[in-house]
Motif scaffolding. Structure first.
Motif: not given
Ligand SMILES: Cc1cc2nc3c(=O)[nH]c(=O)nc-3n(C[C@H](O)[C@H](O)[C@H](O)COP(=O)(O)OP(=O)(O)OC[C@H]3O[C@@H](n4cnc5c(N)ncnc54)[C@H](O)[C@@H]3O)c2cc1C
Length: 596
Positions: A235-259
């Motif tokens: 689930e992905v959101s704009t800064i104003d809270g408008v949501r969309s969905r992403v479909r994919a075969k694989a995902a990498v989390l690369a958002a930093s060691a806090i995120e």
């Protein structure tokens, strides 16, 4: 490069890709870069934009219930991190320093890189939880590829550097059974000869028809199949809270060691404790490099120390590369005295009557002593004149190719001067002394951790609650390294540093230690799911198709600034995902051919 703003796409869209990368910092963009020209459609979701904005920066706010919390530590953080990043504030980031913008924290970083040494990968009896599932040697080809991405010179970080420099006899140094030379490189921009590498601006110049970048796209949830055993979408959101969905075969989390741990912990649709958290490990083992000042050299010793420990340059493939010389404890000393890996490096300290500081204070109307500041300005016309000349050099009047050749020549001839120009953005400064700064590995500690706060960000996500526990052994290790440097300097008759009182008196808890913007360890790597969140291929245990990149996977963090190793692991992970996705695509095309 296709860079689009999520806010300009239709609301509640469903966006498809083969591989989705969460976070457009050095880790995420390095993986995306490795896929350029492949048949795999890559989508990079970046929470920030092409430049920093206050609303995106607010999403980095954390609650801190651990260290650093003393008044002196907070003062040092404000001085150190405030100077490093213009968007950072102590109030919003009482632990950590990060930038929400395409390019991530490379927007503010210092560009100082080095590889870990083989000790860092070993299981060390005196460091609990130490040991990586592979060796330095197996990572070397990826460190070499990462060095190309970072526009570096040869990967040489130990005393071999002296022969690279062409010296038959290296300068007489301390006993190598005790102390070893260590070198860092500075990653230089390919776009601006006077700057260090910034990943965002470099990435957008690449030609990559199969890579799409969406900015203002903050991932708020990771979704799996009903069993919670395989990645399904985001689930992905704009800064104003408008949501969309992403479909994919694989995902990498690369958002930093806090995120990265924050996202895993907040994704509770199929696992109430969060994804990859069956053994309550996500967010634990939070580490940073502990940084402090150990001592200083007298002003009279600065020229000699500047020559010995300052910056060196070598020419490689037509470019001048900058290396910086420091000291580490030998492996033998680490073992004998149960020390953490750590290093000392020398940093110029500018005089209080530095004319550019005085001008800034006067211009900002925050001068405590306007008369002495005005005197400082008036008494240094030479330095100021040079500043004006350097500013002219920074303007667009001169072609970049000319500037690059001049900068390369300056780096070759006067590396110390050149680095001072990088650090000060060309403003000349008056030297007071040279500080001996220390940076130390932190021992992995399961109680040092990130959990979720009760407070929420503007998108309704719980913010990270950070309980960073410092490390007494890191403090002791740096104090011992300072003491050894002093006694060895006296023995070989070179200027010795004056050590700070806490080092001399071994009052380790009185040293002013802070975090170094190098968060690590929060989704640590182990092939045993009871010891780590990801396996040695950076795949989240128990969730097929979900991978993690960045320093959060480090089981231990050495003393070296992390980005070169982050990139080496990211490059290795890209190869792994190509194999895994290739297999999936093969299976799907076989199924199609069989009419299934
Ligand atoms: C002032 C400063 C100086 C530094 N100096 C050095 C140095 O000299 N040498 C060195 O090696 N390292 C240094 N570092 C650390 C270095 O910048 C980091 O190691 C590196 O940037 C980490 O890369 P990353 O991609 O893992 O994470 P980041 O750079 O943090 O990038 C993560 C990206 O993910 C995005 N993001 C976060 N959450 C989400 C979400 N939910 N959805 C979508 N996107 C999201 C962020 O906006 C960001 O762009 C420094 C850092 C700072 C702040």
């Amino acid at each position: 490069m296709r860079v689009e703003n999520l806010a300009e796409l239709a609301a509640n869209a469903t966006i498809d890709a083969d591989l989705v990368i969460v976070g457009g910092g050095p880790a995420g963009l390095t993986i995306a870069r490795e896929f350029i020209g492949s048949p795999i459609q890559v989508l990079v979701l970046e929470s920030g934009q092409l430049t920093e904005t206050p609303r995106a920066t607010d999403l980095n706010t954390v609650e801190s219930i651990g260290e650093p919390k003393g008044e002196a530590e907070i003062r040092r953080r404000i001085e150190w991190h405030g100077a490093g990043s213009s968007s950072w504030s102590q109030q919003a980031q009482p632990y950590g320093v990060r930038c929400r913008v395409l390019g991530g924290s490379s927007h503010a970083w210092a560009g100082k890189v080095a590889a870990f040494d083989s000790t860092d990968f070993a299981k060390r009896d005196w460091i609990p939880y130490s040991g990586w599932p592979f060796t330095l040697e197996s990572l070397t080809p990826f460190i070499d590829r990462a060095a190309v991405t970072l526009n570096l010179g040869p990967n040489c970080y130990d005393s071999e550097f002296w022969s690279l420099l062409g010296l038959k006899t290296p300068p007489a140094g301390p006993d190598p059974q005790l102390l070893r030379s260590f070198f860092w490189q500075i990653a230089r921009s390919r776009l601006d000869s006077g700057d260090i590498m910034r990943f965002g601006p470099e990435f957008v110049t690449l030609d990559a028809p199969n890579v799409r970048v969406l900015v203002t796209a903050t991932v708020t949830s990771i979704d799996t199949n009903a069993e919670g055993s395989a990645f399904d979408g985001l689930e992905v959101s704009t800064i104003d809270g408008v949501r969309s969905r992403v479909r994919a075969k694989a995902a990498v989390l690369a958002a930093s060691a806090i995120e990265n741990p924050r996202l895993l912990l907040a994704s509770t649709k199929t696992h109430s404790l969060g994804l990859g958290n069956a053994h309550d490990l996500v967010g634990r083992f939070l580490m940073d490099h502990l940084g402090t000042k150990v001592g200083a050299y007298k002003a009279a010793d600065c020229p000699e120390i500047g020559k010995r420990f300052g910056f060196y340059s070598i020419r490689h493939q037509g470019q001048a590369h900058i290396y910086m010389h420091g000291m580490t404890p030998s492996r033998e000393l680490q073992e004998r005295e149960s020390l953490n890996n750590c290093a000392l490096y020398m940093l110029e300290e500018w005089a209080p009557d530095d004319p550019w500081g005085a001008i800034r204070r006067l211009a900002g109307r925050n001068s405590d002593k306007p008369l002495s500041d005005m005197l400082a300005v008036a008494s240094s016309p030479g330095l100021l004149l040079k500043g004006v000349a350097m500013r002219a050099f920074e303007s667009n009047v001169l072609p970049e190719s000319f500037k690059r050749s001049v900068v390369n020549a300056v780096i070759n001839q006067f590396p110390n001067f050149a680095v001072r120009e990088f650090r000060t953005r060309s403003l000349p400064h008056k030297l007071k002394s040279i500080a001996v700064e220390g940076i130390a590995e932190q021992r992995p500690n399961p109680d040092s951790r990130i959990t979720l706060s009760d407070k929420k960000d503007a998108l309704g996500m719980p913010i990270a609650r950070v309980d960073w526990r410092g490390d007494h052994d890191a403090r002791r290790s740096l104090a011992r390294l300072g003491q050894h440097l002093q006694t060895e300097s006296i023995r070989i008759d070179i200027p010795a540093p004056q050590l700070d009182d806490w080092v001399i008196e071994e009052r380790h808890d009185d040293g002013i230690f802070i975090d170094s913007a190098h968060t690590a360890g929060t989704t640590r790597m182990s092939d045993d799911p009871r010891q780590g969140v990801v396996d040695q291929n950076c795949r989240v245990h128990g969730v097929a198709g979900l991978y993690v990149a960045g320093a959060s996977v480090f089981p231990t963090s050495g003393h070296a600034n992390p980005t070169l190793m982050i990139l080496a692991l990211a490059t290795r992970l890209a190869d792994r995902i190509k194999l895994d996705l290739g297999r999936q695509i093969d299976v799907a095309s076989h199924a199609d051919a069989a009419g299934n």
